[in-house]
Design a protein around this motif. Structure first.
Motif, PDB file in Angstrom:
ATOM      1  N   LYS A 290       0.925  -0.943  -0.115  1.00 27.65           N
ATOM      2  CA  LYS A 290       0.161  -0.404  -0.080  1.00 27.65           C
ATOM      3  C   LYS A 290       0.827   1.285   0.028  1.00 27.65           C
ATOM      4  O   LYS A 290       1.957   1.946   0.932  1.00 27.65           O
ATOM      5  N   GLU A 291       0.578   2.544  -1.311  1.00 23.54           N
ATOM      6  CA  GLU A 291       1.399   3.190  -1.197  1.00 23.54           C
ATOM      7  C   GLU A 291       3.333   2.748  -1.509  1.00 23.54           C
ATOM      8  O   GLU A 291       4.040   3.773  -0.566  1.00 23.54           O
ATOM      9  N   GLY A 292       3.129   1.961  -1.555  1.00 21.69           N
ATOM     10  CA  GLY A 292       4.623   1.296  -1.523  1.00 21.69           C
ATOM     11  C   GLY A 292       5.627   1.635  -1.182  1.00 21.69           C
ATOM     12  O   GLY A 292       6.346   0.873  -1.182  1.00 21.69           O
ATOM     13  N   ARG A 293       4.426   0.731  -0.033  1.00 19.52           N
ATOM     14  CA  ARG A 293       5.319   0.820   1.257  1.00 19.52           C
ATOM     15  C   ARG A 293       4.265  -1.425   2.137  1.00 19.52           C
ATOM     16  O   ARG A 293       3.360  -1.215   1.464  1.00 19.52           O
ATOM     17  N   TRP A 294       5.492  -1.965   2.471  1.00 24.14           N
ATOM     18  CA  TRP A 294       5.118  -3.186   3.132  1.00 24.14           C
ATOM     19  C   TRP A 294       5.875  -3.541   4.680  1.00 24.14           C
ATOM     20  O   TRP A 294       6.566  -3.106   4.751  1.00 24.14           O
ATOM     21  N   ASN A 295       5.914  -4.652   5.392  1.00 21.25           N
ATOM     22  CA  ASN A 295       6.000  -4.886   6.400  1.00 21.25           C
ATOM     23  C   ASN A 295       6.493  -6.205   7.254  1.00 21.25           C
ATOM     24  O   ASN A 295       5.399  -7.118   5.184  1.00 21.25           O
ATOM     25  N   PHE A 296       6.675  -6.648   7.521  1.00 20.40           N
ATOM     26  CA  PHE A 296       6.997  -7.835   7.998  1.00 20.40           C
ATOM     27  C   PHE A 296       6.196  -8.946   9.660  1.00 20.40           C
ATOM     28  O   PHE A 296       6.267  -9.887  10.049  1.00 20.40           O
ATOM     29  N   ASN A 297       5.282  -7.817   9.302  1.00 18.85           N
ATOM     30  CA  ASN A 297       4.358  -7.644  10.670  1.00 18.85           C
ATOM     31  C   ASN A 297       3.215  -8.894  10.590  1.00 18.85           C
ATOM     32  O   ASN A 297       2.602  -8.943   9.182  1.00 18.85           O
ATOM     33  N   HIS A 298       3.693 -10.232  11.268  1.00 11.72           N
ATOM     34  CA  HIS A 298       3.263 -11.873  11.341  1.00 11.72           C
ATOM     35  C   HIS A 298       3.352 -12.462   9.707  1.00 11.72           C
ATOM     36  O   HIS A 298       2.803 -13.369   9.259  1.00 11.72           O
ATOM     37  N   LYS A 299       4.925 -12.675   8.991  1.00  8.58           N
ATOM     38  CA  LYS A 299       5.393 -13.053   7.876  1.00  8.58           C
ATOM     39  C   LYS A 299       6.620 -13.041   8.331  1.00  8.58           C
ATOM     40  O   LYS A 299       7.802 -12.471   8.971  1.00  8.58           O
TER      41      LYS A 299
END
Length: 880
Positions: free
Chosen positions: A449-458
């Motif tokens: 989303k809007e060019g960003r992501w994260n590793f929460n729960h991944k």
């Protein structure tokens, strides 16, 4: 944002679902210039020759200014003309003569041959009797012979003719004539800036009056200014006008500059190596003297080899019948009544090897408006970024006000050439590409989303296992290396990596801090050697630590060990450690968050993607070799790991020379690496080659095809008879003055356009296959688009395919959780070249400067060999 790109009806999409309007500053910024009566007529190009030839561009402009003042009305029919500072003078229409020679007398106070002890100066007694305010440096008039000869007539209507032609219907002759005409317009803009006293840097001009001067620290400051050039677009001929900044030396006393640069209270705090750095930093810097009523300007050539207390020279006696030896100290006291204070330091040498001119540092001031061309420190870079960042709304207002600042409409030279400018930004249209799907561990996927992501729960797609590793603490203030190691293990484990406890946390002994960086690194590795680590985490004291380069050299050249450097932050949180984990996993051969395979359908059965870049020394370094770096995908069908090749080539050479060599070359080696790493059961021979080339200017497109594209063809033909894969050659460029401002609600919260925004029609070239892409989320300041130009497209990829693939590749940069501003292959090539630049740096701390640099033509030196690294094939991403 824009409707498709290509330059013919067959290659351009004529629809853009969901298109939204954008205002453009830069190419498309300001609807003009428009043609006046002279723009379509002939422009005369005169060849200018100045004798003697050994004069700077700045001096050439002064000579031509004096020539106009002296002879303008009589010989030039009142025409001002636009001079490029070198060999060309452009005039509206032709001059009344075809060839003529002029003599120009110019007062010159810079580089005078006068020095302490020279004859011709007033006697000591008369100088002391003369009031200081009335003392004047002896003027020196120099004579120059200027020859002006008609060289060609340039038809300005070639621009309009070129813009009307369809793609493929503009022959080389017409294209060359149009480029010549466009050059005239750019020279006119530079001439206007020059006459106003601005600092010129290619198509940019700077001055303290154009914005607030910002202090960057360490003796340098930032000047604001504008980029100004003329570009042909599908909307017509447009003025490219954008705000920019450059770094200049502070106009301060030289001793004050040195104290600020080396952070000392007085010059006695400088060490021997500091004086060596100061010599390199100040070489060729212009200074002005402060001990006379009228200052004289010189150029620094170095330092004296002795202190002022010991410096003596032969001076003519008062009766003129001989010479006597006198100290520099006594000379300045007797002649100028100046009692020197810094006697234990060297003097500035303002002469040459034949005739040195010694001047005390305390009597010299740096001339205002000199660019600082050395690499900036991390502190200076951060200060520059902070000072130059402008929110989109603020930047848009500045761009809208730029034409009022430039005031072209009232300029005599603009009127002479018949140019007219509109005063509003251009409105263009475009579209937003969707974000690609990313794969994570355990089968999870996500669309950023809007060019960003994260590793929460991944977790990482493929996390590596690290068994024997060590922590090397070079920071004397860090006493919790064990805690940092433990927290890093936890952060890596949450992301799917396996890290055992470090074999050792080794802190640098305090008694070694006084040793050289190389000795400190050697001592550390002797302590770590019994533990045989395969990975080392190094904790440094600062970002620009002198430890970094020797540490990386030992790890990568001598031992073949993966390493990761860090500076302990104030707050050691999971976000910081998570970014370290991404880098470590990628370096060790893991996969972080690659694209889903269905995202790569346009690559066909077998495709190899290249990234290429060349880095050069700093602008002031004319002898530092250039470094060419090429990366290429491997492990097909993956496109996330890259093999690497690096070559050293002559200084300032932009074209990559080592792509093809008989039975070798960079392309062949990378194709063989691709072949050997392909997954079983797939076609290992690429049927498509896609190249992303960074850093090539528009004027070098033809040369790029002639040298680099042909090298790819020759390498493939030699690899196997009849092997001729299709090549798509794409140039990516970030150094341009184009910005886009959203005019609808489709924007980020900070006012930037959405990541994935493509402008591929209105602001683009009328006949080239090009587009602008803002693939990153511009969180700070105004997002800069990357300008992509497709030089060759043998694979017949459509505009949608190329734009979508390019946008997706911006999400494959493995060391962060956001899309980047340029396709990952080109970004990796740039980082690789920068790493080798540091590995090959001859100076402590990785500086790319050279004490042998000069403004003249340097002596040709043999190219240094490329360091041979001992990294494993699986660790080919060591440079990330």
């Amino acid at each position: 944002m824009a409707q498709g790109k290509g330059n013919s009806v067959q290659r351009r999409r004529q629809k853009a679902e969901g298109a939204v309007p954008i205002s453009a500053a830069g190419e498309g910024g300001g609807e003009g210039p428009r043609a006046g009566p002279s723009l379509s007529g002939p422009v005369g190009r005169c060849e200018v020759s100045i004798e003697p030839e050994t004069v700077s561009k700045r001096m050439c402009r002064e000579i031509m200014k004096k020539l106009r003042e002296t002879y303008g009305n009589e010989y030039f029919d009142g025409k001002h003309g636009a001079y490029d500072g070198e060999k060309s003078l452009f005039t509206s229409g032709c001059l009344p003569f075809k060839s003529m020679k002029f003599s120009v007398l110019l007062d010159n106070f810079e580089g005078s041959s006068c020095r302490p002890g020279d004859s011709g100066r007033p006697s000591s007694a008369s100088r002391r009797a003369e009031p200081l305010s009335q003392r004047r440096a002896p003027s020196k008039v120099r004579k120059f012979d200027v020859s002006i000869e008609l060289a060609a007539k340039i038809r300005m209507d070639a621009i309009e003719e070129m813009m009307k032609r369809a793609l493929g219907r503009c022959d080389q002759e017409l294209q060359d004539r149009a480029l010549d005409a466009l050059r005239v317009l750019d020279v006119i803009l530079r001439e206007i800036a020059s006459r106003r006293g601005y600092l010129l840097v290619r198509d940019n001009f700077f001055h303290p009056s154009l914005g607030q001067v910002c202090d960057l620290g360490d003796g340098v400051e930032g000047w604001r200014g504008y980029h100004s050039s003329v570009r042909p677009t599908l909307m017509g001929l447009m003025l490219n006008l954008d705000t920019t900044m450059t770094v200049v030396l502070k106009p301060t006393l030289v001793d004050e500059f040195l104290k600020e640069r080396f952070n000392v209270r007085d010059l006695s705090g400088l060490q021997k190596r500091d004086w060596a750095k100061a010599k390199d930093m100040l070489k060729n810097v212009r200074i002005e003297t402060t001990h006379t009523g009228v200052s004289r300007k010189y150029r620094i050539s170095g330092f004296s080899d002795r202190s002022i207390r010991e410096l003596k020279f032969m001076k003519g006696t008062k009766d003129g019948n001989g010479e006597e030896e006198i100290s520099v100290y006594n000379y300045f006291f007797d002649t100028y009544s100046r009692k020197l204070k810094n006697l234990n330091f060297p003097a500035l040498d303002l002469g040459n090897s034949r005739k040195p001119i010694y001047m005390p540092i305390e009597l010299c001031k740096i001339v205002s408006g000199q660019r600082y061309t050395k690499p900036l420190s991390s502190k200076q870079r951060m200060a520059q970024i902070g000072a130059s960042k402008q929110a989109p709304q603020e930047r848009q207002k500045i761009c809208e006000n730029a034409l009022k600042v430039c005031n072209y409409s009232s300029d005599k030279l603009i009127a002479e050439f018949g140019l007219q400018f509109d005063n509003k930004l251009a409105s263009v249209s475009g579209r937003v590409l969707p974000a690609p799907q990313l794969d994570f561990g355990n089968g999870k996927t996500e669309e950023p989303k809007e060019g960003r992501w994260n590793f929460n729960h991944k977790t990482l797609k493929k996390g590596v296992t690290i068994a024997a590793w060590a922590v090397a603490v070079f920071d004397p203030c860090c006493n919790d290396g064990d805690r940092i190691a433990f927290q890093l293990i936890e952060s890596c484990s949450r992301r799917g990596m396996v890290m055992k406890s470090p074999a050792v946390v080794q802190k640098q002994p305090r008694n070694s801090f006084g040793s050289s960086p190389e000795e400190r690194v050697e001592t550390m590795f002797n302590a770590l050697r019994p533990y045989a680590p395969v990975f080392i985490l190094a904790i440094l004291a600062e970002k620009d630590s002198p430890i970094y380069v020797p540490f990386k050299r030992l790890c990568e050249i001598r031992l073949g060990i993966i390493s990761q450097c860090m500076v302990k932050p104030r707050t050691l949180n999971d976000q910081f450690l998570g970014n370290l984990a991404l880098k470590i996993n990628l370096k060790m051969g893991g996969l972080n968050s690659p694209l889903s395979q269905r995202m790569l359908h346009c690559l066909g059965q077998s495709t190899i993607i290249f990234g290429m870049d060349v880095t050069h020394g700093s602008p002031g370094d004319v002898e530092i070799p250039s470094i060419a770096a090429v990366v290429a995908t491997k492990n097909w069908p993956e496109v996330f790991h890259y093999s690497t090749q690096v070559k050293v080539q002559p200084a300032r050479m932009e074209m990559i020379q080592g792509l093809y060599e008989p039975e070798g070359g960079m392309v062949r080696e990378l194709l063989m690496s691709f072949y050997s790493t392909c997954a079983k059961g797939v076609n290992p021979k690429p049927s498509q080659i896609i190249i992303y080339r960074d850093g090539v200017s528009d004027s070098m497109f033809a040369k790029c095809l002639e040298v680099e594209f042909v090298a790819f063809k020759r390498a493939c033909a030699e690899l196997e008879a009849g092997y001729n894969p299709g090549i798509t050659f794409i140039v990516a460029k970030k150094r341009h003055g184009t910005r886009f401002f959203p005019q609808s609600r489709d924007a980020l919260r900070n006012g930037n356009v959405l990541p994935g925004t493509v402008v591929d029609k209105d602001a683009c070239h009328p006949r080239n296959f090009d587009f602008f892409l803002i693939s990153q989320a511009g969180l700070i300041g105004t997002a800069r688009p990357t300008h992509y130009t497709i030089l060759v497209n043998e694979n017949q990829l459509g505009p949608d395919d190329i734009q979508t693939l390019t946008n997706k590749l911006c999400y494959t940069f493995g060391r962060c959780t956001s899309s980047i501003s340029m396709a990952a292959p080109a970004a990796y090539a740039h980082i690789l070249a920068s790493r080798y630049r540091k590995l090959m740096s001859p100076l402590e701390g990785g500086s790319t400067t050279s004490s042998s640099s000069s403004r003249g033509i340097g002596v040709s030196r043999p190219l240094p060999p490329v360091p041979i690294l001992r990294m494993k094939a699986d660790h080919s991403m060591f440079f990330c």
